[in-house]
Design a protein around this motif. Sequence first.
Motif, PDB file in Angstrom:
ATOM      1  N   GLN A  23      10.641  11.309 -46.094  1.00 47.07           N
ATOM      2  CA  GLN A  23      10.854  12.683 -46.489  1.00 47.07           C
ATOM      3  C   GLN A  23       9.760  13.617 -45.982  1.00 47.07           C
ATOM      4  N   TYR A  24       8.504  13.138 -46.080  1.00 46.79           N
ATOM      5  CA  TYR A  24       7.406  14.081 -45.866  1.00 46.79           C
ATOM      6  C   TYR A  24       6.564  13.801 -44.630  1.00 46.79           C
ATOM      7  N   VAL A  25       6.682  12.599 -44.066  1.00 49.52           N
ATOM      8  CA  VAL A  25       5.867  12.295 -42.895  1.00 49.52           C
ATOM      9  C   VAL A  25       6.731  12.421 -41.653  1.00 49.52           C
ATOM     10  N   GLY A  26       6.375  13.360 -40.795  1.00 46.07           N
ATOM     11  CA  GLY A  26       7.139  13.553 -39.574  1.00 46.07           C
ATOM     12  C   GLY A  26       8.494  14.180 -39.879  1.00 46.07           C
ATOM     13  N   ASP A  27       9.163  14.694 -38.871  1.00 48.42           N
ATOM     14  CA  ASP A  27      10.459  15.326 -39.041  1.00 48.42           C
ATOM     15  C   ASP A  27      11.491  14.511 -38.272  1.00 48.42           C
ATOM     16  N   PRO A  28      12.430  13.872 -38.984  1.00 44.29           N
ATOM     17  CA  PRO A  28      13.393  13.021 -38.280  1.00 44.29           C
ATOM     18  C   PRO A  28      14.220  13.806 -37.255  1.00 44.29           C
ATOM     19  N   VAL A  29      14.512  15.074 -37.580  1.00 43.11           N
ATOM     20  CA  VAL A  29      15.327  15.863 -36.648  1.00 43.11           C
ATOM     21  C   VAL A  29      14.558  16.060 -35.339  1.00 43.11           C
ATOM     22  N   ASN A  30      13.289  16.428 -35.466  1.00 40.31           N
ATOM     23  CA  ASN A  30      12.449  16.584 -34.280  1.00 40.31           C
ATOM     24  C   ASN A  30      12.363  15.288 -33.502  1.00 40.31           C
ATOM     25  N   ASN A  31      12.213  14.185 -34.248  1.00 47.23           N
ATOM     26  CA  ASN A  31      12.043  12.902 -33.595  1.00 47.23           C
ATOM     27  C   ASN A  31      13.281  12.487 -32.830  1.00 47.23           C
ATOM     28  N   MET A  32      14.462  12.850 -33.356  1.00 51.10           N
ATOM     29  CA  MET A  32      15.688  12.390 -32.724  1.00 51.10           C
ATOM     30  C   MET A  32      16.175  13.345 -31.649  1.00 51.10           C
ATOM     31  N   LEU A  33      15.973  14.638 -31.846  1.00 53.20           N
ATOM     32  CA  LEU A  33      16.494  15.605 -30.881  1.00 53.20           C
ATOM     33  C   LEU A  33      15.475  15.968 -29.802  1.00 53.20           C
ATOM     34  N   GLY A  34      14.198  15.858 -30.144  1.00 56.08           N
ATOM     35  CA  GLY A  34      13.188  16.332 -29.206  1.00 56.08           C
ATOM     36  C   GLY A  34      13.080  17.831 -29.290  1.00 56.08           C
TER      37      GLY A  34
END
Lengths: 335, 328
Positions: free
Chosen positions: B28-39
């Motif tokens: 939830q709070y560490v890193g952003d999954p959306v950023n990680n997956m989409l770039g």
Amino acid sequence: MSAARRTDAMAINTDRREITPSLAGRAADSLHRFFDGDVYYSFRRSPVAMVAFAVTLVLFFVAIFAPWVAPHNTDDVTTLNLMNARFPPWGFTDPFGTEGVARFLLGTDDQGRDIFSAMMFGLQISLMVGFASVILAAVVGTSLGLISGYIGGRLDSVIMRIADIQLTFPAILIALLIDGTVAGLLPRAVAQDLKIYVLILAIAASQWVNFARTVRGSTLVEKNKEYVQAAKVIGVHPALIMIRHVLPNVTGPVLVIATLSLALAILTEATLSFLGVGVPVTHPSLGTLIRIGQQYIFSGEWWMTIFPSLALVVLVLAVNLLGDWLRDALNPKLR
Amino acid sequence: MLAFIVQRLFQAIIVMFVVGLISFSLFQYVGDPVNNMLGPEGTIEERERLRERLGLNDPVPVQFIHYVGNALQGEYGLSYRMGKPVDELIAERLPATIELVFVSALIALLVGVPMGVYTGLNRNSWLSRVFLTVSLVGISLPTFVIGILMILIFGVWLGWLPTFGRGGIVELGGWQTSLLTLKGWSHILMPAITLALFQLTLIMRLVRAEMLEVLRTDYIKFARARGLLNRAINYGHALKNTLVPVITIMGLQIGSLLAFSIITETVFAWPGMGLLFLQGIAFVDIPVMASYLVLMALFFVVINLIVDLLYYAVDPRLRSEHVGGAAH
């Protein structure tokens, strides 16, 4: 609690302050008591403890004065020369026929750092991280233990439940997890700068439980003694009772655990650095040095790992032996 | 008895809940999954769609329930670093770690118990002293230093044993084992001994201390008075009673074997879970970290539960104490 009682308590406090001698006098007094005491006597009777103490002292000295004692300032990148890289120790020849030189007593690493000097600086960082994390763990653990034992009730069960759960997990795993999480939370550049503090926090977080449990146990015993009852009756504030009266009586076990925890903290730091999540490579600790050297072991360049490993083992062994001795010396049952 | 089991089960569930919460908050709070997956190239609409699809717009408690549901079905999401489902990665790596831990535990028990018995029975023989001194060194040497020393001596200087990897792997119904080939055994030997050494010294010291303790008790004196053979006393009466704490400690130590396998796997490039976790930490690969955490917690909780129950089953005194519902 009535106001009259409180003023009574304060009056007694000020009385006591007047009787107590000056700071210097008190220090001399306690010094005298120490040399006459059981602990010093048992120290003089234990050759192992004396050797361990001497070794620890020498290592501390070397670590503190590393910038002045070390032949090379390995922290200063400008003094490094790749031409000096991977020299074997003095008197040895490496698998490729290079002979060691006296200038690099224990050889050099892949960056041309003198291993002997790098070890001194590494020792400094290892000890610094070790001490800082033990102090942090001791302060947090002791406070929580005192509160948990003295106040009891729901607070106690919450703190002890957390401690129980944490004890289920090995310290190294907790430290790794905290390290990884913080690295994820902070931007990369900031994380690099704060790396050493994160490391201290991670190690301390994996160690506070030992302090908390022990202090809680001792507090439960002390709580029912007459002097605490007396302090309660005259209306001393609970926080003051804990700090002034209970705390001094639980310092023995805390000291023992702190010593043994120091050895463990140094080991944990070395392990984390060896795994590559510890201190940054620019200021290598003993663990980092071992990690750097490890890749050259397959080509027979053993000195880069073996000497730092040796230093680490000697340090940990000495501190451990001191802790063991202290535990026995402070235990009246064994006397 | 039932109350005890229920209480322990309840505690285990609480631990798993807390660990689940921690691992969920990692997501939830560490890193952003959306950023990680989409770039960084993703448009706002794409992001919004992905957020909706991943359920990130739901209220947090709902997300947590989804997360627990997925975790129970073995779904831990995609590894950010490798783009593969984490459960697949773990399934690939798990056999290596389990075999390593299993062989280490075996070594620790098979060598540690006899050494402990010997040093307990022959307190003053020179061999006992040697064992005890070696064990002190064993406790003070960090795992990775032992591993490096072994690689240097047996791998580099003597050239007897391979220094990395698993060697001959045989597929056995989806389980990749290296215990069926000689080559596989030659690969597992050094890592397993490295990992076992600390536990070995621990077991030896424990068995020794327990033996010394038990040999002082009255029933041993009575057994001697009755003229029983030394062998019958030592092994039939004394050893049997020392094994209760040994079982407990060994059970609990399997947890720390699992944790310390991270170090051993790094030293010997052993392709197990620990190495996966460590690489996950280095790349802040949250799904890998979180699922390793959950899996480890599950292991620990199950082991602790088994040990508790085992202890209870082995020691009749505990049973009578717990009848009244008293705490220990």
